[in-house]
Write an enzyme that holds these catalytic residues in place. Sequence first.
Site, mmCIF file in Angstrom:
data_model
loop_
_atom_site.group_PDB
_atom_site.id
_atom_site.type_symbol
_atom_site.label_atom_id
_atom_site.label_comp_id
_atom_site.label_asym_id
_atom_site.label_seq_id
_atom_site.Cartn_x
_atom_site.Cartn_y
_atom_site.Cartn_z
ATOM 1 N N ARG A 144 0.858 -1.201 0.000
ATOM 2 C CA ARG A 144 0.000 0.000 0.000
ATOM 3 C C ARG A 144 0.892 1.248 0.000
ATOM 4 N NH1 ARG A 144 -4.034 -0.195 4.814
ATOM 5 N NH2 ARG A 144 -5.050 -1.796 3.562
ATOM 6 N N ARG A 166 -1.494 6.244 9.955
ATOM 7 C CA ARG A 166 -1.439 5.827 8.541
ATOM 8 C C ARG A 166 -1.641 7.013 7.615
ATOM 9 N NH1 ARG A 166 -4.357 0.055 8.361
ATOM 10 N NH2 ARG A 166 -3.084 -0.971 9.922
ATOM 11 N N LYS A 221 -3.795 0.200 14.981
ATOM 12 C CA LYS A 221 -3.753 1.180 13.892
ATOM 13 C C LYS A 221 -4.351 2.514 14.329
ATOM 14 C CE LYS A 221 -6.276 -1.450 11.152
ATOM 15 N NZ LYS A 221 -7.230 -1.976 10.137
ATOM 16 N N LYS A 255 -5.806 6.378 12.624
ATOM 17 C CA LYS A 255 -6.159 7.033 11.362
ATOM 18 C C LYS A 255 -6.615 8.477 11.583
ATOM 19 C CE LYS A 255 -7.570 2.668 9.297
ATOM 20 N NZ LYS A 255 -8.658 1.899 8.681
ATOM 21 N N CYS A 278 -15.535 -2.873 -0.494
ATOM 22 C CA CYS A 278 -14.130 -3.136 -0.154
ATOM 23 C C CYS A 278 -13.576 -4.206 -1.101
ATOM 24 C CB CYS A 278 -14.022 -3.607 1.287
ATOM 25 S SG CYS A 278 -14.692 -5.261 1.513
ATOM 26 N N CYS A 290 -8.291 -10.645 0.135
ATOM 27 C CA CYS A 290 -8.368 -10.328 1.559
ATOM 28 C C CYS A 290 -8.545 -11.592 2.393
ATOM 29 C CB CYS A 290 -9.514 -9.356 1.840
ATOM 30 S SG CYS A 290 -9.606 -9.019 3.604
ATOM 31 N N CYS A 345 -16.714 -8.412 5.255
ATOM 32 C CA CYS A 345 -16.679 -8.837 6.662
ATOM 33 C C CYS A 345 -16.961 -7.617 7.533
ATOM 34 C CB CYS A 345 -15.323 -9.481 6.995
ATOM 35 S SG CYS A 345 -14.041 -8.313 7.447
ATOM 36 N N CYS A 388 -14.132 -1.872 5.949
ATOM 37 C CA CYS A 388 -13.151 -1.126 5.147
ATOM 38 C C CYS A 388 -13.780 -0.149 4.157
ATOM 39 C CB CYS A 388 -12.225 -2.087 4.419
ATOM 40 S SG CYS A 388 -11.260 -3.094 5.551
HETATM 41 FE FE1 SRM Z 1 -9.207 -2.236 5.998
HETATM 42 C C1 SRM Z 1 -7.894 -4.994 7.459
HETATM 43 C C2 SRM Z 1 -8.370 -3.384 2.976
HETATM 44 C C3 SRM Z 1 -9.818 0.813 4.732
HETATM 45 C C4 SRM Z 1 -10.890 -1.417 8.860
HETATM 46 N N1 SRM Z 1 -8.236 -3.884 5.353
HETATM 47 C C5 SRM Z 1 -7.727 -4.888 6.117
HETATM 48 C C6 SRM Z 1 -6.893 -5.842 5.272
HETATM 49 C C7 SRM Z 1 -5.480 -5.374 5.308
HETATM 50 C C8 SRM Z 1 -7.041 -7.337 5.644
HETATM 51 C C9 SRM Z 1 -6.061 -7.930 6.615
HETATM 52 O O1 SRM Z 1 -5.828 -7.364 7.701
HETATM 53 O O2 SRM Z 1 -5.558 -9.012 6.306
HETATM 54 C C10 SRM Z 1 -7.557 -5.610 3.887
HETATM 55 C C11 SRM Z 1 -6.677 -5.899 2.682
HETATM 56 C C12 SRM Z 1 -7.527 -6.393 1.530
HETATM 57 C C13 SRM Z 1 -6.809 -6.453 0.246
HETATM 58 O O3 SRM Z 1 -6.650 -7.567 -0.289
HETATM 59 O O4 SRM Z 1 -6.432 -5.412 -0.290
HETATM 60 C C14 SRM Z 1 -8.065 -4.195 4.049
HETATM 61 N N2 SRM Z 1 -8.998 -1.417 4.202
HETATM 62 C C15 SRM Z 1 -8.734 -2.074 3.053
HETATM 63 C C16 SRM Z 1 -8.925 -1.191 1.845
HETATM 64 C C17 SRM Z 1 -7.948 -1.487 0.723
HETATM 65 C C18 SRM Z 1 -10.391 -1.327 1.383
HETATM 66 C C19 SRM Z 1 -10.726 -0.771 0.035
HETATM 67 O O5 SRM Z 1 -11.521 -1.430 -0.617
HETATM 68 O O6 SRM Z 1 -10.266 0.302 -0.352
HETATM 69 C C20 SRM Z 1 -8.763 0.184 2.510
HETATM 70 C C21 SRM Z 1 -7.323 0.648 2.552
HETATM 71 C C22 SRM Z 1 -7.225 1.978 3.205
HETATM 72 C C23 SRM Z 1 -5.861 2.600 3.153
HETATM 73 O O7 SRM Z 1 -5.456 3.030 2.080
HETATM 74 O O8 SRM Z 1 -5.236 2.727 4.201
HETATM 75 C C24 SRM Z 1 -9.220 -0.125 3.928
HETATM 76 N N3 SRM Z 1 -10.094 -0.556 6.708
HETATM 77 C C25 SRM Z 1 -10.360 0.561 5.974
HETATM 78 C C26 SRM Z 1 -11.312 1.386 6.658
HETATM 79 C C27 SRM Z 1 -11.909 2.696 6.126
HETATM 80 C C28 SRM Z 1 -11.207 3.891 6.690
HETATM 81 O O9 SRM Z 1 -10.196 3.769 7.378
HETATM 82 O O10 SRM Z 1 -11.689 4.992 6.445
HETATM 83 C C29 SRM Z 1 -11.635 0.734 7.840
HETATM 84 C C30 SRM Z 1 -12.686 1.185 8.866
HETATM 85 C C31 SRM Z 1 -12.226 2.289 9.735
HETATM 86 C C32 SRM Z 1 -11.474 1.768 10.911
HETATM 87 O O11 SRM Z 1 -10.275 1.595 10.819
HETATM 88 O O12 SRM Z 1 -12.111 1.504 11.944
HETATM 89 C C33 SRM Z 1 -10.857 -0.484 7.860
HETATM 90 N N4 SRM Z 1 -9.324 -3.042 7.865
HETATM 91 C C34 SRM Z 1 -10.118 -2.585 8.871
HETATM 92 C C35 SRM Z 1 -10.055 -3.502 9.977
HETATM 93 C C36 SRM Z 1 -10.819 -3.367 11.317
HETATM 94 C C37 SRM Z 1 -10.080 -2.554 12.297
HETATM 95 C C38 SRM Z 1 -10.715 -2.585 13.660
HETATM 96 O O13 SRM Z 1 -10.645 -1.590 14.361
HETATM 97 O O14 SRM Z 1 -11.265 -3.610 14.042
HETATM 98 C C39 SRM Z 1 -9.189 -4.538 9.565
HETATM 99 C C40 SRM Z 1 -8.789 -5.780 10.385
HETATM 100 C C41 SRM Z 1 -7.782 -5.489 11.442
HETATM 101 O O15 SRM Z 1 -7.193 -4.408 11.512
HETATM 102 O O16 SRM Z 1 -7.576 -6.393 12.235
HETATM 103 C C42 SRM Z 1 -8.764 -4.220 8.237
HETATM 104 FE FE1 SF4 Z 2 -11.275 -7.551 3.888
HETATM 105 FE FE2 SF4 Z 2 -13.225 -7.247 5.617
HETATM 106 FE FE3 SF4 Z 2 -11.752 -5.165 4.930
HETATM 107 FE FE4 SF4 Z 2 -13.412 -6.156 3.198
HETATM 108 S S1 SF4 Z 2 -13.988 -5.246 5.166
HETATM 109 S S2 SF4 Z 2 -11.265 -5.652 2.779
HETATM 110 S S3 SF4 Z 2 -13.376 -8.311 3.652
HETATM 111 S S4 SF4 Z 2 -11.031 -6.918 6.035
#
Ligand code: SRM
Ligand code: SF4
Length: 558
Positions: free
Chosen positions: A76, A145, A212, A214, A433, A439, A478, A482
């Site tokens: 990323r 981030r 993390k 943000k 997402c 993922c 899930c 995201c």
């Molecule tokens: Fe996310 C984990 C993709 C924005 C909450 N996110 C992941 C992972 C890295 C899966 C993993 O941990 O193995 C995903 C990778 C998938 C892939 O194959 O690319 C993933 N997240 C994404 C992206 C690419 C979604 C998209 O379709 O664009 C976004 C990348 C953002 C970036 O450039 O940094 C993305 N993730 C978000 C957001 C939205 C935001 O931040 O505005 C959230 C919700 C806000 C938040 O953080 O609460 C988000 N991602 C998560 C979480 C849950 C965190 C939590 O507090 O529980 C995980 C899982 C974790 O961290 O354990 C996660």
């Molecule tokens: Fe993966 Fe869940 Fe984030 Fe979608 S919402 S990219 S399934 S971790």
Amino acid sequence: MTDDKKKSSPVEKIKTASENLRGTIAEGLRDAATGAIAEDDTQLTKFHGIYQQDDRELRAERARQKLEPAYSFMARVRVPGGRCTTEQWLALDSLAQQYGGGALRITTRQAVQFHGLLKRDLKATIQGIDRSLMDTFAACGDVNRNVMCTPLAEQSPVHASALHWAQILSDQLTPKTGAYNEIWLDGKKVTSQESATAESEPLYGPTYLPRKFKIAIAIPPHNDVDVFAHDLGFIAIERDGQLIGFNVTVGGGMGATHNDPATYPRLADVIGFCPPDQVVAVAEAVITTQRDFGDRSERKHARLKYTIDDGGLDWFSAEVSRRSGYKFQPSVEFKFTSNADRFGWQHGTDDLWHLALFVPSGRVVDRDNQRWSSGLRAVAEIHEGDFLLTPNQNLIISGVSATARERIDNLLAEYGLDLWKELTPLRLNAMACVALPTCGLAMAEAERYLPDFMDRVAAVLARHKLPGDDITVRITGCPNGCARPYVADIGLVGKAPGRYNLFLGGGHAGQRLNRLVKENLDENAILEHLDPIFGRYAAGRQDNEAFGDWLNRAELAA
Ligand code: SRM
Ligand code: SF4
């Protein structure tokens, strides 16, 4: 708050032993016997913006053949405020063609992802990114981030000032360890003794943050960054067309776990106002408070939102004031009207033109009649301005002279990229997402399912003569959230293959969480549930009342 007697989580131990995020990553990269790296190192590479993944669709067959999973890596690239030059875009595109299966992915946080990188190509990819003056460092991991900001600084002096502060925050809050330089860029190796002194992490300390972190900056009336979904947010306040400061928000986060009420999405609270020159001190104070009080034993309970809910908002706010040395002023009134992007051409303060393009789920790849990689490359080759990444996975071609507009329009038409002209707001504003197949946490499809689902929703809406312009749909594979589904009018959250939890009634400007109304539905059941609700919406909505707002007023509240 942290209880010293609680056992640290395994990830805390990995961080502690890592010598500022080094671990054995360098050795692992040299091991040609496997496409993977050591398990502990997979936690550390996240801080370098790199995730080990495997193609989930090949898992069973590879296991049957007694082969290791088809390992690859997601990287990323941080793009503070979403702003990159066309030279940088071309460099990323060229690396994607060479190593990343020809695809880039614009994310929901204004960053760019590569998927499918092989271990042997990782270093070359990161070095190529570095040559274009970008990096993947701190794009993931337990640190601050990519800092988000409403894009297009050329909209007003306030937008320009907000971007300036986003870039300062990004620079100030980046970890100081030389590990990234050393591992990926063949920088000078720092000895253990040196690392203790020259390389200390004054902000983060040796174990970084519990989870993390943000940050987003929003400029009313647009909440395209979904500021309330962030750990720390700044809402720009203007007077006489100039930025006078920010309302500060804390404690937002989307992530949850199915059937675990101890985890939940939470919107951030506004805790006060600060002038621009206090922004960095406030951010550092929020970060160090979370560093010192966040839960390091249970990662599911480690985000700032839980630290705040456990300690109380008043305590948290007072602690941040004490640490920053600044007392918050009372917050200033503001109003958000939407969290969507605005598509089409806009005229900027620089007297140039800026075109916001709809990129389906941010996936930049050549498909039959939409050749995103080739088309954007062709534009970048003749375009002198920048490319801006939006918080809704779209892209703005920024800084086009009046005379060059037609040429850009023609190129976009030639490559099939002018979808924003033909699609309805219902489709343009829907987001999903990544989910399957990359993922590792996905329970259901999201990005690949969104187009079909939207066609079916549009058909149901049409029966009620509703265009759906005021409906935002977001799907995630899930409950991690995201694509920020919990602030959408309609949110689908993956439960199992083909099955989703249905959330309804979010604020159209991202100002209110939606609510879980039905669990574990398949597509037919979702549409059957929505059909009569759309009927009542058609009959009962007030002028321009968004679906979530109507639902909340008319039904859910009751
Ligand atoms: Fe996310 C984990 C993709 C924005 C909450 N996110 C992941 C992972 C890295 C899966 C993993 O941990 O193995 C995903 C990778 C998938 C892939 O194959 O690319 C993933 N997240 C994404 C992206 C690419 C979604 C998209 O379709 O664009 C976004 C990348 C953002 C970036 O450039 O940094 C993305 N993730 C978000 C957001 C939205 C935001 O931040 O505005 C959230 C919700 C806000 C938040 O953080 O609460 C988000 N991602 C998560 C979480 C849950 C965190 C939590 O507090 O529980 C995980 C899982 C974790 O961290 O354990 C996660
Ligand atoms: Fe993966 Fe869940 Fe984030 Fe979608 S919402 S990219 S399934 S971790």
